[in-house]
Write an enzyme that holds these catalytic residues in place. Structure first.
Site, PDB file in Angstrom:
ATOM      1  N   LYS A  12       0.870  -1.181   0.000  1.00  0.00           N
ATOM      2  CA  LYS A  12       0.000   0.000   0.000  1.00  0.00           C
ATOM      3  C   LYS A  12       0.908   1.233   0.000  1.00  0.00           C
ATOM      4  CE  LYS A  12      -2.701   3.316   1.567  1.00  0.00           C
ATOM      5  NZ  LYS A  12      -1.882   4.433   1.062  1.00  0.00           N
ATOM      6  N   GLY A  53       1.202   4.202  13.151  1.00  0.00           N
ATOM      7  CA  GLY A  53       1.798   3.017  13.776  1.00  0.00           C
ATOM      8  C   GLY A  53       0.931   2.489  14.911  1.00  0.00           C
ATOM      9  N   GLU A  99       8.526   1.341  11.587  1.00  0.00           N
ATOM     10  CA  GLU A  99       9.647   2.285  11.511  1.00  0.00           C
ATOM     11  C   GLU A  99       8.999   3.664  11.517  1.00  0.00           C
ATOM     12  OE1 GLU A  99      11.791   4.856  10.596  1.00  0.00           O
ATOM     13  OE2 GLU A  99      12.600   4.055   8.707  1.00  0.00           O
ATOM     14  N   CYS A 106      13.406  10.271   7.443  1.00  0.00           N
ATOM     15  CA  CYS A 106      13.114   9.812   8.814  1.00  0.00           C
ATOM     16  C   CYS A 106      14.321   9.978   9.729  1.00  0.00           C
ATOM     17  CB  CYS A 106      12.570   8.396   8.831  1.00  0.00           C
ATOM     18  SG  CYS A 106      13.610   7.206   8.005  1.00  0.00           S
ATOM     19  N   GLU A 108       8.466  15.668  15.931  1.00  0.00           N
ATOM     20  CA  GLU A 108       9.021  15.570  14.585  1.00  0.00           C
ATOM     21  C   GLU A 108       8.271  16.510  13.637  1.00  0.00           C
ATOM     22  OE1 GLU A 108       8.299  11.974  12.256  1.00  0.00           O
ATOM     23  OE2 GLU A 108      10.409  12.035  11.669  1.00  0.00           O
TER      24      GLU A 108
HETATM   25  P1  ADP Z   1       2.877  10.678   6.963  1.00  0.00           P
HETATM   26  O1  ADP Z   1       2.540  11.625   8.060  1.00  0.00           O
HETATM   27  O2  ADP Z   1       4.318  10.491   6.707  1.00  0.00           O
HETATM   28  O3  ADP Z   1       2.039  10.845   5.736  1.00  0.00           O
HETATM   29  P2  ADP Z   1       1.299   8.411   7.598  1.00  0.00           P
HETATM   30  O4  ADP Z   1       1.556   7.474   8.711  1.00  0.00           O
HETATM   31  O5  ADP Z   1       0.043   9.183   7.592  1.00  0.00           O
HETATM   32  O6  ADP Z   1       2.573   9.290   7.569  1.00  0.00           O
HETATM   33  O7  ADP Z   1       1.394   7.671   6.207  1.00  0.00           O
HETATM   34  C1  ADP Z   1       2.251   6.590   5.940  1.00  0.00           C
HETATM   35  C2  ADP Z   1       1.451   5.511   5.240  1.00  0.00           C
HETATM   36  O8  ADP Z   1       0.429   5.071   6.123  1.00  0.00           O
HETATM   37  C3  ADP Z   1       0.744   5.959   3.967  1.00  0.00           C
HETATM   38  O9  ADP Z   1       0.815   4.921   3.004  1.00  0.00           O
HETATM   39  C4  ADP Z   1      -0.673   6.162   4.426  1.00  0.00           C
HETATM   40  O10 ADP Z   1      -1.625   6.003   3.403  1.00  0.00           O
HETATM   41  C5  ADP Z   1      -0.818   5.059   5.447  1.00  0.00           C
HETATM   42  N1  ADP Z   1      -1.904   5.298   6.408  1.00  0.00           N
HETATM   43  C6  ADP Z   1      -2.355   6.489   6.868  1.00  0.00           C
HETATM   44  N2  ADP Z   1      -3.391   6.310   7.721  1.00  0.00           N
HETATM   45  C7  ADP Z   1      -3.582   4.970   7.817  1.00  0.00           C
HETATM   46  C8  ADP Z   1      -4.500   4.139   8.551  1.00  0.00           C
HETATM   47  N3  ADP Z   1      -5.449   4.659   9.338  1.00  0.00           N
HETATM   48  N4  ADP Z   1      -4.400   2.805   8.401  1.00  0.00           N
HETATM   49  C9  ADP Z   1      -3.439   2.258   7.621  1.00  0.00           C
HETATM   50  N5  ADP Z   1      -2.576   2.986   6.892  1.00  0.00           N
HETATM   51  C10 ADP Z   1      -2.632   4.321   6.982  1.00  0.00           C
END
Ligand code: ADP
Length: 494
Positions: A188, A246, A264, A299, A398
């Protein structure tokens, strides 16, 4: 690197992209699409499928079927190695196309993207291709009438959720070891960086990876990412991204099948400069590059600069000079050193952190503002904030943008205390000519990676993983393989 070849690539229209499920390009089950905006100019690039939970279920089912019939795991190691090596070659042969596509989508400066994206991904895939017949099970030291075997079996279906800052590099950190061990993967990508990963997956098929072994589903994290996290048929979830997501992934695992979850997450990495550093000018330039390249969207970025009191003012002046000399601009210009911020939302978040720092009494000594508005893209001047107290928001949270927090320290113990005063523990550095001090600091600062007299650039032979709220488990190196295997004991009476 040839600017005219880059320009030719950037002029190519990008066809709308679908998911890759079971070796086929499939639209979302309800036909929905998502517009892809380029951070370079804020203009639409193309569309990607805005996936549904049903799409994710179809991808997981495909991955499961591919694993159960052993179309990949059952191939001889030499055959799997040949496919992965061919994939690495195809990535290299198409490096410019992949890099430019990725930059149009995510805004990283091309000089960095070429190395850090296709270059790194090809190297990673090749590394794990070579490892797959060199890392294997064990025979335990049993009494003579017993044979104790430890098998390293593939786990089955791996769900990989990756971010937008280095999609190919980070994607390959998950795909390389997962596929080398014979697993199937559902990937994804991030909403704002899906295009180059979709192309990478096409190349895997071209290299001979059987259909269904690698599936890519695009769309919103809260929809398709959640469906992947909650799936009863995913065995291991690997993730790079924010702490908030996470936490959700751990919750999804708890609410579904207790899948293993490797995270991570972010960092607030301390870059600690002592007055006895071997070359303070070099240290200043590297400190600037260590936070400002890719607009700070790294990161392991050295986002907290801790400077020994005696050299504080001079060193700040040197870092300001280095920052102001860095060229911010069109990410597809080979001379650009700092590209675009990935999205407008991220840019506003970065600026919000600067405002908060000012309201908490810190001083902005350079940058602090949006620039190049006339392009329509999302650009921010490299920003240095001094007088940040260790408990201030900018020292604790961060940003994931081109914002450097500066704090002075007096003694080694003071530096260690400040360095360890966040919830994170991803990376850090110490600059000193004193060997004992360097080793003491490496031991005392709680991180997954400590650099000495340099920042960044650790290659694929060493692990990258966080401690504390920076995560668990490691990407890179042979240790990463552990995430993608189950240990199975055979206890045999002879
Ligand atoms: P950033 O702040 O770096 O965008 P995110 O954690 O939001 O970090 O995004 C990292 C990945 O996690 C992306 O692929 C995003 O689509 C996915 N993501 C965001 N929200 C969710 C969620 N609720 N469940 C699973 N994946 C998610």
């Amino acid at each position: 690197m040839d600017q005219s070849q880059i320009n030719a690539q950037r002029a190519q229209p990008i066809a709308p992209r679908h998911h890759l499920i079971d070796g086929k390009h499939m639209p979302a089950s309800d036909g929905a699409t998502m517009e892809v905006l380029s951070p370079i100019d804020g203009q639409g690039l193309t569309t990607i499928a805005n996936g549904t939970a049903r799409d994710m279920e179809a991808a997981v089912a495909s991955a499961r079927a591919a694993f159960e019939d052993r179309r990949w795991a059952g191939q001889p190691p030499a055959a799997r190695k040949a496919v992965l090596r061919r994939w690495a070659e195809l990535i290299e042969a198409n490096a410019l196309e992949l890099a430019v596509l990725g930059v149009r989508d995510n805004g990283t400066e091309i000089s960095m993207a070429l190395k850090a994206e296709p270059g790194s991904a090809a190297g990673t895939i090749r590394y794990y291709a070579e490892a797959l017949d060199k890392v294997y099970g064990e025979i335990s030291p049993t009494p003579g009438d017993i044979l104790g075997l430890i098998h390293k079996e593939p786990v089955g279906v791996v769900g990989a959720i990756v971010p937008w800052n280095f999609p190919l590099m980070i994607g390959a950190w998950k795909l390389g070891p997962a596929l080398a061990k014979g697993n199937s993967v559902v990937l994804k990508p991030a909403e704002t960086a899906s295009l180059s990963l979709l192309r990478l997956a096409d190349l895997a098929l071209e290299a001979g990876l059987p259909p269904g072994v690698l599936n890519v589903v695009t769309g919103e994290g809260a929809v398709v990412g959640e469906a992947l996290g909650l799936s009863m048929d995913v065995d291991v979830l690997v993730f790079t991204g924010s702490g908030g997501t996470g936490r959700r992934l751990l919750d999804y695992a708890a609410r579904s099948n207790l899948k293993r979850v490797y995270l991570e997450l972010g960092g607030k990495s301390p870059n600690i400069v002592f007055a006895d550093a071997p070359d303070l000018d070099e240290a200043a330039k590297v400190a600037a590059a260590g936070i400002f390249r890719n607009a700070g969207q790294v990161c392991v970025a050295g986002s907290r600069l801790l400077i020994e009191d005696a050299i504080h003012d001079d060193f700040v002046a040197a870092v300001v000079k280095a920052a102001e000399a860095m060229r911010v601009g069109d990410p597809l210009d080979v001379t650009t050193q700092i590209g675009a911020v990935n999205s407008e939302a991220q840019l506003h978040q970065n600026l919000g952190f600067v405002e908060t720092a000012l309201s908490e009494g810190a001083e902005v000594v350079t940058g602090g503002a949006r620039i190049l508005d006339e392009t329509g893209g999302y650009y921010m001047a490299p920003t240095i904030v001094t007088g940040v107290t260790p408990d201030a928001t900018l020292a604790q949270k961060e940003v994931f943008g081109p914002v450097l927090s500066v704090t002075a320290f007096t003694t080694d113990d003071d530096a260690i205390r400040i360095a360890n005063s966040t919830v994170y523990g991803l990376a850090g550095a110490v600059w000193t000519s004193n060997l004992s001090r360097a080793h003491r600091m490496v031991r005392a600062v709680r991180t997954g990676v400590m650099h000495v007299n340099t920042y960044g650039g650790a290659d694929g032979t060493v692990p990258l993983g966080g401690v504390g709220q920076s995560g668990n488990g490691s990407d890179k190196s042979l240790h990463a393989l552990d995430k993608y295997v189950n240990l199975k004991t055979a206890w045999i009476k002879l």
